[in-house]
Every structure is written in C-alpha cells, then in structure tokens.
Design a protein around this motif. Structure first.
Motif, short mmCIF file in Angstrom:
data_model
loop_
_atom_site.label_atom_id
_atom_site.label_comp_id
_atom_site.label_asym_id
_atom_site.label_seq_id
_atom_site.Cartn_x
_atom_site.Cartn_y
_atom_site.Cartn_z
N SER A 73 -13.82 6.47 6.98
CA SER A 73 -12.42 6.57 7.11
C SER A 73 -11.85 7.46 8.08
O SER A 73 -11.14 7.16 8.75
N ASP A 133 -13.70 7.54 11.33
CA ASP A 133 -13.69 6.77 12.40
C ASP A 133 -12.64 5.57 12.26
O ASP A 133 -12.17 5.21 13.33
N ARG A 134 -12.08 5.22 11.14
CA ARG A 134 -11.12 4.06 11.25
C ARG A 134 -10.04 4.74 11.44
O ARG A 134 -9.08 4.20 12.25
N ALA A 135 -9.57 5.99 11.32
CA ALA A 135 -8.23 6.67 11.60
C ALA A 135 -8.39 6.76 13.16
O ALA A 135 -7.35 6.73 13.81
N ASP A 144 -9.93 4.92 15.30
CA ASP A 144 -9.63 3.61 16.09
C ASP A 144 -8.17 3.35 15.97
O ASP A 144 -7.42 2.65 16.94
N ARG A 145 -7.41 3.38 14.67
CA ARG A 145 -6.09 3.34 14.45
C ARG A 145 -5.24 4.08 15.22
O ARG A 145 -4.06 3.41 15.99
N GLN A 146 -5.25 5.31 15.39
CA GLN A 146 -4.60 6.41 16.16
C GLN A 146 -4.79 6.56 17.66
O GLN A 146 -3.85 6.83 18.13
N HIS A 205 -6.51 4.14 19.67
CA HIS A 205 -6.91 2.74 20.16
C HIS A 205 -6.58 2.95 21.67
O HIS A 205 -7.32 2.33 22.70
N SER A 206 -5.49 3.28 22.20
CA SER A 206 -5.06 3.17 23.63
C SER A 206 -5.07 4.57 24.31
O SER A 206 -4.54 4.43 25.35
N ARG A 223 -9.71 10.53 24.62
CA ARG A 223 -10.18 10.39 23.18
C ARG A 223 -11.34 11.27 22.83
O ARG A 223 -11.58 11.64 21.85
N ARG A 230 -2.51 12.67 13.08
CA ARG A 230 -1.03 11.98 13.15
C ARG A 230 -0.10 12.79 14.17
O ARG A 230 0.74 11.97 14.83
N ARG A 257 -1.30 9.54 23.45
CA ARG A 257 -1.10 8.15 23.96
C ARG A 257 -0.05 8.01 25.14
O ARG A 257 -0.28 7.22 26.19
#
Length: 410
Positions: free
Chosen positions: A120, A122-124, A126-128, A130-131, A137, A167, A174
């Motif tokens: 979870s 790693d998914r966070a 990628d979501r937060q 990503h750019s 990063r 968050r 970004r």
C-alpha cells in the motif's frame, strides 16, 4: 489423465517462470488422480492444514472445497521448494471465482507463499509522487521508509502518520520538480514561497512539519548542504469551533440506521462515545449482557436500555447469519467471518458516509453533550471517556463558551 508428480525438490532451475494457473484442468474422474496428488508430502500438508483451519474458523463445506481446489491448482505443478506467488493466484479469482485471498493466507502460514503484490505504501508513492523528479522522489521515499522503520533515536511511525506526512509534502515536491532536479537546490525562499501559497492554518503548518522532517533526515544523511527549514517554526493552528449537532442531523442518521450493524455502531458512538477503531476491536467477551456492561478501550460502561437492545438485536442477527463463525470480534462481515480479523476501517467509516453525523462526529458530540449537561469539567470528561487531558480541556472550554453565550442577554 494420470497425475504427474512435480519435479523433485532441489533440482536446479535455469530460470524462473510465471505459471498460468488458469490453464490447469483436473480430470473429470479424479478419485485416483486425487489420491496420487495427496501422496505428495507438501500437497498433503496443505490439504490437511485447510481442514484444520476450517474447523477452527467455522468454514462452510463449500468454502473448504473451493480452497482445496485452489490449493491443488497451485501446488500440483510445482515441487515443495518452490513457493506460490500471489500474482499467480490472483487470476483465479476472476477466471474461476476461487477464494484466492484466504488460500494465500493459508499458504503464507505454511511458508509456501511469496506475496509479490505492491505494498500500500508503494501504491501511495506512485499516486502521490508520479510526476516528481527522480532524485527528489528517491530522497522522499528514503525519508518515508525511515519514518516507518524508525532509527536508534526515534521510534517507528504508524502508516497513517507516514501517509499524512506524504500527503502534506507531495504537492510541494511536485511543484519543485518543475524547476529543480534535487532537493539540495531548494532554498529558504523556495520553502517560504511554497508555504505562502497554501491556505493559512493546519494545511500550512502540517506542510512545514513534513518538510522539516524531510530536510532534517536529508541533512543527517549528508545529502544536502544545509537545511532550508532549520529556522522556520510552525505557526499556531486555530482549531475550528466545536458546535453541537442539530436535531435534524440526528434524525437523518437514525433514519439511515437500517441494519443491526448500523444501529449497534450508532448506539456505541452516540451514547458511549466509542471511537470507530474501538468499535472495530470490540470482542464478544467485552460485552456482559447479564450485568449490562461493555468494556470499550479498557473502560467499563453500563449499557442503557437503547444500547442493550442494539447489542442483543445484533447478536441475534450475527448468530442467525453466521452460526459457525469463530471470529472473536463483536462486529464481523462477509470478509472476516471465516477468520479472526476485525472488520476494516473502511467498513466502519462507510456505515454513515455522506451524513454530517458520522461516527466520529457522533463521538465528539457525545463529549460535548456530557460537558453541557454535567458541567464543563475536564477531569470529569477524562474520567468518564478516557480521553486525553488536552481533548478534555478543549471540549470543556467549548461547552463553557456555549453556556455563556446562552446566558448572555441579546
């Protein structure tokens, strides 16, 4: 078609392959095939482990048969020293509607599973992120992982806390990535400018707290030359005013409590000020119907008539719907009835989602109601509900302000 035993353990493999288990077909007349398969030690061990777990957790005969079918599909094609990958099991859920999650949990207990799902966290990421620039990063991920694991001088943080840090910091990272490649390029003016663009109050304060933690970590690792947040202090956060819920809010949430689960959660929150997490963790042994008592987060509360009725109604519903479950928790769902886990946070928080009077809001309104009816005494609030001193003082002050406003002549 006779059973073909897998290659012997220890045989050298030239390369790893991803097995397509959806192509597995068991013969229609399979009694001899099954006997041959169960003669293999690791297959027999998983087969009997499923039986033992079924008896311990109250699985239905159908669920046991489906899990055994999944075990045969996963194990008959591999030697004992080759674990099953979760990614190999996952297609079986869609292709054949097999209980992959419970089978994977059983295989994990037997040491036969490699859980190769993205975490979870790693998914966070990628979501937060990503750019975000690659170097930025990498620094941010290293910081967040250290927060999770802790250091000799700091305790590990919870996933919820790390998520809040991510968050808060992600929008600034970004934005900086559009003009910077590395965090060592960030100056004090960059930090001040970015913070000034955020709404004043808790959002700006939380962002600065996250950035201070990030740059402090990078400075300790000697990845930056100086900490641009060293002399920046978080400002005071003005907390929103605490006001009681209206009668309309209560009427709407009472009307929405259409199931025994809803009514139980409503009573525990609105009457006993139970947190959603405490409701999730309540166990059957915490409820004493004979003495009309319930133990919530270590505090014994007396069950009033409304709460007692809600608890009894839910227990009747639970016993009728899942008579064989061995789950010790008071609340169970279709996903937890065959194991011993509590229901998820999503399950609890979703009960009154969309209403102003959520479970959390009902809980704090109960604190405020106690302070209004029994007097704004923080010691009384802390003793009755087991809340922190700071929370007790805050709600006592809010009640005192409401009482003063009611007595002030227009």
């Amino acid at each position: 078609m006779p059973f073909e035993p897998p290659i012997e353990p220890g045989q050298q493999r030239l390369f790893d392959t991803h097995r397509d288990l959806t192509r597995f077909r068991r013969p229609s007349t399979h009694e001899q095939w099954l006997n041959d398969a169960l003669a293999v030690d690791h297959i027999a061990r998983a087969w009997h482990a499923a039986q033992a777990t079924a008896e311990a957790h109250g699985w239905s005969a159908r669920l046991l048969a489906e899990i055994r079918a999944t075990l045969l599909t996963a194990l008959c094609c591999r030697p004992a020293d080759e674990p099953v990958r979760y990614s190999e099991l996952q297609p079986l859920a869609a292709a054949r509607r097999l209980p992959v999650e419970r089978t994977a949990a059983l295989l994990a207990e037997l040491g036969m599973l490699i859980d190769d799902r993205p975490s979870s966290l790693d998914r966070a990421f990628d979501r937060q992120l990503h750019s975000v620039a690659p170097a930025i990063r990498a620094d941010a991920e290293d910081w967040l992982r250290q927060l999770l694991s802790g250091t000799p001088r700091s305790r590990p943080r919870s996933r919820e806390t790390v998520g809040e840090y991510l968050r808060a910091a992600a929008p600034l990272l970004r934005a900086w990535s559009s003009s910077h490649d590395h965090l060592r390029e960030i100056t004090v003016d960059d930090v001040r400018k970015s913070l000034a663009e955020l709404p004043a109050g808790s959002a700006r304060t939380q962002a600065l707290i996250s950035l201070r933690s990030l740059f402090r970590h990078l400075r300790s690792q000697r990845r930056i030359f100086r900490n641009p947040t060293a002399r920046l202090a978080p400002g005071s956060v003005s907390l929103p005013a605490i006001l009681p819920l209206s009668e309309t809010d209560y009427q709407q949430v009472v009307a929405a409590a259409a199931t025994p689960e809803h009514r139980l959660a409503l009573a525990l929150s609105a009457v006993h000020a139970a947190r959603p997490g405490d409701i999730r963790r309540l166990q059957l042994e915490d409820v004493d119907l004979g003495d009309r008592r319930v133990t919530i987060a270590g505090h014994v509360r007396r069950l009033d008539d409304l709460s007692l009725k809600a608890v009894k109604e839910y227990l009747v519903h639970r016993r009728a719907r899942w008579p064989s479950t061995a789950n010790p928790h008071l609340l169970v769902s279709g996903r937890t009835v065959y194991d011993t886990r509590p229901v998820t946070s999503y399950y609890i928080n979703n009960l009154f989602r969309g209403h102003k009077a959520t479970l959390d809001r009902l809980r704090v309104d109960r604190w405020l109601e106690e302070a209004l009816n029994r007097g704004p005494d923080p010691l009384h609030l802390a003793a009755v509900f087991g809340i922190s001193t700071a929370s007790a003082i805050r709600y006592a002050q809010a009640a005192r302000q409401i009482l003063e406003d009611d007595t002030t002549p227009p």
